[in-house]
Scaffold this active site. Sequence first.
Site, short mmCIF file in Angstrom:
data_model
loop_
_atom_site.label_atom_id
_atom_site.label_comp_id
_atom_site.label_asym_id
_atom_site.label_seq_id
_atom_site.Cartn_x
_atom_site.Cartn_y
_atom_site.Cartn_z
N LYS A 1 58.71 -21.96 67.59
CA LYS A 1 59.06 -20.58 67.26
C LYS A 1 57.82 -19.71 67.00
O LYS A 1 57.94 -18.51 66.85
CB LYS A 1 59.98 -20.52 66.04
CG LYS A 1 61.39 -20.96 66.31
CD LYS A 1 62.25 -20.68 65.11
CE LYS A 1 63.71 -20.94 65.40
NZ LYS A 1 64.56 -20.57 64.25
N ARG B 1 75.42 -14.69 60.30
CA ARG B 1 75.35 -13.24 60.13
C ARG B 1 76.37 -12.52 60.99
O ARG B 1 77.00 -11.58 60.57
CB ARG B 1 73.95 -12.73 60.51
CG ARG B 1 72.87 -13.10 59.55
CD ARG B 1 71.58 -12.47 59.99
NE ARG B 1 71.29 -12.81 61.38
CZ ARG B 1 70.29 -13.57 61.79
NH1 ARG B 1 69.45 -14.06 60.93
NH2 ARG B 1 70.10 -13.84 63.06
#
Length: 162
Positions: free
Chosen positions: A42, A91
């Site tokens: 990442k 989320r």
Amino acid sequence: MTRIAVYPGTYDPVTRGHIDICERALKVFDHLVIGVADSPSKIPYFSIDERFDMLQTVFASNERISIKPFSGLLIEFARECGADVILRGLRAISDFEYEVQLAGMNRSLASEIETVFLTAAQRYAFVSSSLVREIASLDGDVSEFLHPDTLARLSEKLKNTQ
């Protein structure tokens, strides 16, 4: 019997959304282990040591939360921690498909460890670490989304990279 959950993530940086999930998880679990994933693929903005330190500061007064860095398989980390649950925050609906895939894979690797999802509080449903970093890098105010110490660290890091 102590119920231990592992809440893995990169926390790059830790946001108030992460904090909210942790605090709410303690209503269900006796102990929460925040697993700070190395995640070199990442390309994190903060080093794993910096992310670990931020989380240590944010949760310093909570004896029911411990922070541990990890790399490798999440399932192995969960086993090392004595956890019987992996906690994941959601989320938006876009998170759900990916998280269900991960949960299915983890269940096939370790059927004794369950995955539990907590939805983000509405006021944090749009907050992500990457979005916070982007807004901050453009001189936007992200103070409502970060613990004061985390905000100071992000501001300092941005100042040193410009």
